[in-house]
Design a protein around this motif. Structure first.
Motif, mmCIF file in Angstrom:
data_model
loop_
_atom_site.group_PDB
_atom_site.id
_atom_site.type_symbol
_atom_site.label_atom_id
_atom_site.label_comp_id
_atom_site.label_asym_id
_atom_site.label_seq_id
_atom_site.Cartn_x
_atom_site.Cartn_y
_atom_site.Cartn_z
ATOM 1 N N UNK A 1 27.557 85.269 74.296
ATOM 2 C CA UNK A 1 28.883 85.884 74.403
ATOM 3 C C UNK A 1 29.695 85.595 73.146
ATOM 4 N N UNK A 2 29.702 84.351 72.700
ATOM 5 C CA UNK A 2 30.473 83.984 71.504
ATOM 6 C C UNK A 2 29.947 84.714 70.269
ATOM 7 N N UNK A 3 28.622 84.776 70.104
ATOM 8 C CA UNK A 3 28.045 85.466 68.946
ATOM 9 C C UNK A 3 28.325 86.966 68.986
ATOM 10 N N UNK A 4 28.197 87.563 70.165
ATOM 11 C CA UNK A 4 28.490 88.992 70.294
ATOM 12 C C UNK A 4 29.960 89.276 69.995
ATOM 13 N N UNK A 5 30.819 88.394 70.466
ATOM 14 C CA UNK A 5 32.251 88.567 70.209
ATOM 15 C C UNK A 5 32.547 88.406 68.714
ATOM 16 N N UNK A 6 31.888 87.450 68.074
ATOM 17 C CA UNK A 6 32.074 87.253 66.637
ATOM 18 C C UNK A 6 31.636 88.507 65.873
ATOM 19 N N UNK A 7 30.521 89.081 66.247
ATOM 20 C CA UNK A 7 30.045 90.306 65.592
ATOM 21 C C UNK A 7 31.028 91.456 65.826
ATOM 22 N N UNK A 8 31.591 91.512 67.027
ATOM 23 C CA UNK A 8 32.544 92.573 67.345
ATOM 24 C C UNK A 8 33.819 92.419 66.513
ATOM 25 N N UNK A 9 34.337 91.196 66.431
ATOM 26 C CA UNK A 9 35.554 90.958 65.639
ATOM 27 C C UNK A 9 35.279 91.257 64.167
ATOM 28 N N UNK A 10 34.092 90.899 63.702
ATOM 29 C CA UNK A 10 33.715 91.235 62.329
ATOM 30 C C UNK A 10 33.733 92.744 62.129
ATOM 31 N N UNK B 151 35.592 94.839 63.693
ATOM 32 C CA UNK B 151 37.001 95.258 63.635
ATOM 33 C C UNK B 151 37.569 95.010 62.242
ATOM 34 N N UNK B 152 37.175 93.905 61.650
ATOM 35 C CA UNK B 152 37.608 93.584 60.288
ATOM 36 C C UNK B 152 37.092 94.642 59.309
ATOM 37 N N UNK B 153 35.826 95.013 59.462
ATOM 38 C CA UNK B 153 35.250 96.051 58.596
ATOM 39 C C UNK B 153 35.967 97.378 58.778
ATOM 40 N N UNK B 154 36.274 97.718 60.022
ATOM 41 C CA UNK B 154 36.963 98.976 60.301
ATOM 42 C C UNK B 154 38.348 98.972 59.653
ATOM 43 N N UNK B 155 39.021 97.826 59.739
ATOM 44 C CA UNK B 155 40.375 97.770 59.199
ATOM 45 C C UNK B 155 40.403 97.911 57.682
ATOM 46 N N UNK C 19 33.682 104.412 66.099
ATOM 47 C CA UNK C 19 34.573 104.056 64.992
ATOM 48 C C UNK C 19 36.026 104.157 65.453
ATOM 49 N N UNK C 20 36.357 105.248 66.125
ATOM 50 C CA UNK C 20 37.744 105.473 66.544
ATOM 51 C C UNK C 20 38.198 104.417 67.554
ATOM 52 N N UNK C 21 37.334 104.055 68.509
ATOM 53 C CA UNK C 21 37.697 103.013 69.478
ATOM 54 C C UNK C 21 37.994 101.692 68.774
ATOM 55 N N UNK C 22 37.160 101.344 67.831
ATOM 56 C CA UNK C 22 37.365 100.093 67.099
ATOM 57 C C UNK C 22 38.578 100.182 66.182
ATOM 58 N N UNK C 23 38.819 101.334 65.630
ATOM 59 C CA UNK C 23 39.977 101.535 64.750
ATOM 60 C C UNK C 23 41.272 101.320 65.521
ATOM 61 N N UNK D 112 41.799 99.415 68.158
ATOM 62 C CA UNK D 112 41.985 97.984 68.382
ATOM 63 C C UNK D 112 42.257 97.246 67.072
ATOM 64 N N UNK D 113 41.537 97.592 66.017
ATOM 65 C CA UNK D 113 41.738 96.924 64.727
ATOM 66 C C UNK D 113 43.156 97.132 64.213
ATOM 67 N N UNK D 114 43.723 98.294 64.487
ATOM 68 C CA UNK D 114 45.087 98.576 64.022
ATOM 69 C C UNK D 114 46.156 97.786 64.786
ATOM 70 N N UNK D 115 45.793 97.205 65.933
ATOM 71 C CA UNK D 115 46.773 96.392 66.671
ATOM 72 C C UNK D 115 46.816 94.955 66.163
ATOM 73 N N UNK D 116 45.878 94.608 65.282
ATOM 74 C CA UNK D 116 45.816 93.248 64.743
ATOM 75 C C UNK D 116 45.981 93.315 63.230
ATOM 76 N N UNK D 117 46.648 92.321 62.679
ATOM 77 C CA UNK D 117 46.740 92.297 61.223
ATOM 78 C C UNK D 117 45.517 91.599 60.635
ATOM 79 N N UNK D 118 45.370 91.735 59.346
ATOM 80 C CA UNK D 118 44.210 91.187 58.651
ATOM 81 C C UNK D 118 44.104 89.672 58.847
ATOM 82 N N UNK D 119 45.230 88.975 58.791
ATOM 83 C CA UNK D 119 45.219 87.513 58.956
ATOM 84 C C UNK D 119 44.671 87.118 60.323
ATOM 85 N N UNK D 120 45.046 87.848 61.357
ATOM 86 C CA UNK D 120 44.558 87.551 62.702
ATOM 87 C C UNK D 120 43.049 87.770 62.795
#
Length: 172
Positions: free
Chosen positions: A42-51, A53-57, A74-78, A80-88
């Motif tokens: 779960x943690x690894x999958x979540x890390x890959x997902x957050x990564x 989101x970072x790529x999408x942003x 792409x659009x679904x991730x975009x 969510x990625x747009x609700x978080x700033x780069x620092x987060x």
């Protein structure tokens, strides 16, 4: 234990973590554990997902082709990625990367996962806590500090127990 975590669960954990919904984080983790998910997976999958989101942003939609994502993904991730700033997103990647290393030797992996995600949830309050406690101590009673109280009371310290007897060498 079951393998990969579905996209809806990753999305839900990300949204809850990014938007300070701690109860939702705990509920999603609980459902994952009840469903037989492995904490490390779960943690690894979540890390890959957050990564992702970072790529999408930081990327353009054309990058989706290189990542082999369909436009809907792409659009679904975009969104969510747009609700978080780069620092987060960078902080989330750091927290999850550290968690991955900690899980390898953990006796309570679920607790580590939950606390890592809750740190992300409440990052603003946690970062403000030291500033608040420093401000509070500067406005508090000067005698509330043990050091200040000790300095203000010049009375000698009382012995709590009588001194131990000294042993003299045995005479033969």
């Amino acid at each position: 234990m079951l393998g990969n975590v579905d996209d809806a669960m990753r999305r839900g954990l990300s949204q809850a973590s990014f938007h300070g919904r701690g109860a939702s984080v705990l509920e999603i983790v609980s459902r994952a554990m009840e469903g037989g998910r492995d904490v490390a997976v779960l943690a690894r999958d979540l890390m890959a997902y957050v990564r992702s989101l970072l790529l999408v942003q930081i990327s353009s939609p054309e990058a989706a082709k290189n990542l082999q994502w369909d436009p809907q993904e792409w659009q679904q991730r975009k969104v969510l990625a747009d609700t978080a700033d780069l620092a987060l997103l960078l902080e989330a990647c750091d927290v999850l990367a550290k968690l991955d290393g900690q899980l390898r030797r953990a006796t309570q992996p679920r607790l580590l996962l939950e606390t890592a995600l809750l740190r992300l949830c409440f990052r603003d309050q946690l970062s403000a806590a030291p500033a608040r406690s420093a401000t509070a101590s500067s406005h508090s009673c000067p005698m509330s500090s043990p050091v200040a109280a000790a300095e203000a009371d010049p009375a000698p310290a009382k012995e709590l127990a009588p001194p131990l007897p000294t042993l003299s060498p045995k005479k033969e």
